[in-house]
Design an enzyme around this catalytic site. Structure first.
Site, PDB file in Angstrom:
ATOM      1  N   CYS A  60     -38.275 -58.139  36.292  1.00  0.00           N
ATOM      2  CA  CYS A  60     -39.110 -59.328  36.139  1.00  0.00           C
ATOM      3  C   CYS A  60     -38.980 -59.883  34.712  1.00  0.00           C
ATOM      4  O   CYS A  60     -37.972 -60.510  34.393  1.00  0.00           O
ATOM      5  CB  CYS A  60     -40.554 -59.010  36.519  1.00  0.00           C
ATOM      6  N   HIS A 102     -40.207 -56.772  41.726  1.00  0.00           N
ATOM      7  CA  HIS A 102     -40.772 -55.513  41.222  1.00  0.00           C
ATOM      8  C   HIS A 102     -40.408 -54.357  42.152  1.00  0.00           C
ATOM      9  O   HIS A 102     -41.190 -53.990  43.036  1.00  0.00           O
ATOM     10  CB  HIS A 102     -42.288 -55.642  41.091  1.00  0.00           C
ATOM     11  N   GLU A 147     -40.558 -51.320  41.653  1.00  0.00           N
ATOM     12  CA  GLU A 147     -41.501 -50.200  41.527  1.00  0.00           C
ATOM     13  C   GLU A 147     -42.682 -50.340  42.481  1.00  0.00           C
ATOM     14  O   GLU A 147     -43.426 -49.364  42.691  1.00  0.00           O
ATOM     15  CB  GLU A 147     -41.990 -50.073  40.080  1.00  0.00           C
TER      16      GLU A 147
END
Length: 228
Positions: A114, A208, A210
Site C-alpha cells: 500500500c 493489503h 496481510e
C-alpha cells in the site's frame, strides 16, 4: 536451512496499554503473521532518528517489507497537499525512503505494501494521486476488489489469475517512476502492483495481503530472500 530474516517497517504512534500512555512502535499483527506463514522470520523496524542508519539495518536483513500507513507527504513528489491528504508523517517518510534506497542499492529483496508501493514509486521519481474513491470498505473497514495481473511480469508469475484482494487506500500511483513497470490493475485502471525488473526482487502491491489468506506474494519475497 535457516529461515530468512524479513524486516518490516512500523508506525510510531501514541498508544495506551495497561497504565501506560506513551509513544510506541506499532505494527498490525497481520504483517509478521504473514511473513511467518510464508516461511520467514519477522523483525520490526521502528523509525530511526537517523535515516543514515538504514543501510546498516538493511545489511543485516535478508528481505524488507515497507508496511502500509499514513499518506506520503506531497512535497516528496513535488506537489502541494490536497485538502483530502492526511497529516504528514515526516519521520516515517524519511526513514522508509532511506530503507528503500538501501534495499535497492544492496539488491535486498523488497516488498512494498500500500503506502510501501507509493513510497517506492516516489523514491524512484514518480508521483501520486492524492485522493481516490472506491478503494475502501468505509472508514476503518477493508474493502475488496479484483486485480488483474499483467502477463510476463514478476507478479503474474506469482499470481497468474485475477484475484479479489483486501484493500484500504485513498491514494495511488499517478505517474509511474522511470524503470518501474505496472504489473496489476484494478477494474478502474488503478495501478495495483508495480515492480522493478532486473536482478533484484522488487515488487509493490497497493492492497493489503496481510489482511487476506493468499501468501503467494510473500512466499515469493521469502524465496528471493532465502540463502542460495
Amino acid at each position: 536451512m535457516s529461515k530468512p530474516l524479513i524486516g518490516i517497517s512500523t508506525y510510531l504512534e501514541p498508544a495506551r496499554w495497561g497504565v501506560w500512555d506513551l509513544p510506541a512502535a506499532l505494527l498490525p499483527a497481520g504483517y509478521p503473521r504473514l511473513v511467518r506463514a510464508s516461511g520467514g522470520l519477522a523483525a520490526m523496524l521502528p523509525p530511526d532518528d537517523d535515516p543514515a542508519a538504514a543501510a546498516e539495518v538493511v545489511a543485516r536483513l535478508d528481505g524488507l517489507v515497507i508496511a502500509g500507513g499514513a499518506d506520503v507527504e506531497p512535497v516528496r513528489y513535488g506537489a502541494e497537499p490536497s485538502p483530502r491528504t492526511g497529516p504528514p508523517a515526516r519521520e516515517r517518510d524519511a526513514w522508509e525512503l532511506a530503507l528503500i534506497e538501501a534495499a535497492l542499492a544492496s539488491g535486498t529483496p523488497l516488498l512494498g505494501v500500500c503506502r510501501g508501493l507509493q513510497l517506492l514509486n516516489v523514491a524512484l521519481g514518480g508521483t501520486l494521486v492524492q485522493h481516490l474513491d472506491g478503494h475502501t470498505g468505509g472508514r476503518g473497514v477493508f474493502g475488496e476488489h479484483t486485480v488483474k495481473p499483467v502477463p510476463g511480469t514478476l507478479y503474474a508469475s506469482l499470481v497468474p489469475e485475477e484475484v479479489d484482494v483486501p484493500t484500504y487506500h485513498h491514494q495511488c500511483v499517478d505517474r509511474l517512476a522511470t524503470g518501474l513497470v505496472a504489473s496489476a490493475h484494478a477494474g478502474d485502471g488503478t495501478v495495483e502492483a508495480a515492480e522493478l525488473p532486473g536482478a533484484a526482487w522488487v515488487l509493490g502491491v497497493q492492497w493489503h495481503p496481510e489482511m487476506g489468506r493468499d501468501t503467494r506474494v510473500t512466499e515469493g519475497l521469502v524465496r528471493a530472500a532465502s540463502p542460495r
